[in-house]
Motif scaffolding. Sequence first.
Motif, PDB file in Angstrom:
ATOM      1  N   LEU A 175       9.270  -9.878  -1.538  1.00 29.49           N
ATOM      2  CA  LEU A 175       9.000  -8.861  -2.391  1.00 29.49           C
ATOM      3  C   LEU A 175       9.123  -7.613  -1.630  1.00 29.49           C
ATOM      4  N   ASP A 176      10.072  -6.369  -2.079  1.00 33.72           N
ATOM      5  CA  ASP A 176      10.112  -5.671  -1.519  1.00 33.72           C
ATOM      6  C   ASP A 176      10.412  -4.672  -2.344  1.00 33.72           C
ATOM      7  N   ALA A 177      10.044  -3.268  -2.452  1.00 34.94           N
ATOM      8  CA  ALA A 177      10.726  -1.695  -3.733  1.00 34.94           C
ATOM      9  C   ALA A 177      11.465  -1.064  -2.411  1.00 34.94           C
TER      10      ALA A 177
ATOM     11  N   GLY B 105      12.604   3.111  -2.724  1.00 32.07           N
ATOM     12  CA  GLY B 105      12.006   4.767  -2.704  1.00 32.07           C
ATOM     13  C   GLY B 105      10.683   4.804  -2.144  1.00 32.07           C
ATOM     14  N   ARG B 106       9.741   5.670  -2.448  1.00 31.89           N
ATOM     15  CA  ARG B 106       8.840   6.502  -1.530  1.00 31.89           C
ATOM     16  C   ARG B 106       8.316   5.597  -1.173  1.00 31.89           C
ATOM     17  N   GLY B 107       7.703   4.431  -1.671  1.00 30.44           N
ATOM     18  CA  GLY B 107       6.106   4.007  -1.161  1.00 30.44           C
ATOM     19  C   GLY B 107       6.814   2.059  -2.036  1.00 30.44           C
ATOM     20  N   PHE B 108       5.985   1.329  -1.682  1.00 27.06           N
ATOM     21  CA  PHE B 108       6.146  -0.301  -2.453  1.00 27.06           C
ATOM     22  C   PHE B 108       5.382  -0.200  -3.530  1.00 27.06           C
ATOM     23  N   ASN B 109       4.457   0.996  -4.307  1.00 33.35           N
ATOM     24  CA  ASN B 109       3.422   0.633  -4.905  1.00 33.35           C
ATOM     25  C   ASN B 109       2.565   1.265  -5.000  1.00 33.35           C
ATOM     26  N   ALA B 110       3.075   2.229  -6.309  1.00 36.90           N
ATOM     27  CA  ALA B 110       1.661   3.018  -7.088  1.00 36.90           C
ATOM     28  C   ALA B 110       0.709   2.885  -7.739  1.00 36.90           C
ATOM     29  N   GLY B 111       0.704   1.806  -8.370  1.00 36.76           N
ATOM     30  CA  GLY B 111      -0.718   0.596  -9.128  1.00 36.76           C
ATOM     31  C   GLY B 111       0.180   0.986 -10.400  1.00 36.76           C
ATOM     32  N   VAL B 112      -0.652   1.109 -11.473  1.00 39.93           N
ATOM     33  CA  VAL B 112      -0.011   0.779 -13.168  1.00 39.93           C
ATOM     34  C   VAL B 112       0.249   3.081 -13.215  1.00 39.93           C
ATOM     35  N   ASP B 113       1.183   3.368 -14.005  1.00 41.85           N
ATOM     36  CA  ASP B 113       1.728   3.700 -15.108  1.00 41.85           C
ATOM     37  C   ASP B 113       0.111   5.079 -15.138  1.00 41.85           C
ATOM     38  N   ILE B 114      -0.308   5.909 -14.906  1.00 40.28           N
ATOM     39  CA  ILE B 114      -1.476   6.103 -15.540  1.00 40.28           C
ATOM     40  C   ILE B 114      -0.812   7.508 -16.424  1.00 40.28           C
ATOM     41  N   LYS B 115      -0.143   7.809 -16.729  1.00 42.00           N
ATOM     42  CA  LYS B 115       0.229   8.929 -17.789  1.00 42.00           C
ATOM     43  C   LYS B 115       1.173   8.119 -19.262  1.00 42.00           C
TER      44      LYS B 115
ATOM     45  N   VAL C  79       7.003 -13.304   0.792  1.00 45.97           N
ATOM     46  CA  VAL C  79       6.127 -12.530   2.077  1.00 45.97           C
ATOM     47  C   VAL C  79       6.776 -11.315   1.259  1.00 45.97           C
ATOM     48  N   ALA C  80       5.301 -10.423   2.056  1.00 47.04           N
ATOM     49  CA  ALA C  80       5.958  -8.614   1.011  1.00 47.04           C
ATOM     50  C   ALA C  80       6.537  -7.761   1.858  1.00 47.04           C
ATOM     51  N   ALA C  81       7.359  -7.122   1.690  1.00 47.63           N
ATOM     52  CA  ALA C  81       7.726  -5.650   3.234  1.00 47.63           C
ATOM     53  C   ALA C  81       7.061  -4.619   2.492  1.00 47.63           C
ATOM     54  N   VAL C  82       6.106  -4.345   2.463  1.00 48.99           N
ATOM     55  CA  VAL C  82       5.531  -2.900   2.499  1.00 48.99           C
ATOM     56  C   VAL C  82       6.276  -1.929   3.344  1.00 48.99           C
TER      57      VAL C  82
ATOM     58  N   ILE D 117       2.486 -10.670   5.302  1.00 50.29           N
ATOM     59  CA  ILE D 117       2.517  -9.002   5.369  1.00 50.29           C
ATOM     60  C   ILE D 117       3.557  -8.818   5.995  1.00 50.29           C
ATOM     61  N   VAL D 118       5.110  -8.138   6.162  1.00 52.46           N
ATOM     62  CA  VAL D 118       5.268  -7.438   6.833  1.00 52.46           C
ATOM     63  C   VAL D 118       5.333  -5.828   6.096  1.00 52.46           C
ATOM     64  N   ALA D 119       4.765  -4.818   7.329  1.00 57.25           N
ATOM     65  CA  ALA D 119       4.919  -3.212   6.910  1.00 57.25           C
ATOM     66  C   ALA D 119       5.889  -2.895   7.212  1.00 57.25           C
ATOM     67  N   SER D 120       5.606  -1.477   7.466  1.00 58.41           N
ATOM     68  CA  SER D 120       6.705  -0.371   8.241  1.00 58.41           C
ATOM     69  C   SER D 120       5.729   0.359   8.940  1.00 58.41           C
TER      70      SER D 120
END
Length: 249
Positions: free
Chosen positions: A51-53, A55-65, A98-101, A119-122
């Motif tokens: 599981l990866d993503a 762009g700038r980051g793995f996940n910023a949570g829910v869409d507050i807007k 395996v989460a790739a963060v 978890i494998v992380a940068s």
Amino acid sequence: MGVSTSRPDKGIARVTVDFPPVNALPVRGWYELADALRAAGRDPEVRCVVLDAEGRGFNAGVDIKEMQRDAGHDALIGANHGCAEAFAAVYDCEVPVVAAVNGFCLGGGIGLVGNADAIVASDDAVFGLPELDRGALGAATHLSRLVPPHLMRVLYYTSRTVDAAELHAHGSVWKVVPRAQLEAAALELAAEIARKDGRLIRMAKAAINGIDPVDVRRSYRFEQGFTFEANLSGIADRVRDTFGKETRP
């Protein structure tokens, strides 16, 4: 844009999230992610999911807007149910995940990686729950799987973050690598897992989940009840309306 699935190597499914600009997922995004994870786990040819993503980051949570645009509670209810489904889909996936963060892993991102098998992380990755700053509660269940109990409480109450190196020191991150090596490191671990017998690795996943001391789905839903209470009381709206705005003491 959205959630996509690819097959980078034999026995491996790669589920990639891409919701620019920061991977803050709308309601539909959480359900798309849950569906993709479940489909990958059901495939008899798959022995490990990465599981990866993008762009700038793995996940910023829910869409507050998305919530702020909703005059009622439909977006909130949808996000709560969607998050619960996505987190459960990671945990219940029939094969190891395996989460790739990379970059930031915040809010709902903690729910995803806290339920992952590895978890494998940068080296630029940071992890945290800014929930109290967003008028919400939840995912302490999953943060407690990454850090010791008292550290979890301090991180939760302060909305502070910790980096990948610290989580590696706690044993919850398997490996920390430079950003350019993240994909290769995650796939290397996934390939090692995928070399096991397919039926046996599924039995192993079910067995390990079966001895888990915490029912993560029930525990997280208990937390979410307080999010509903905060919204019904008006506290959540008051706090959430400060999102993206400068606050002064």
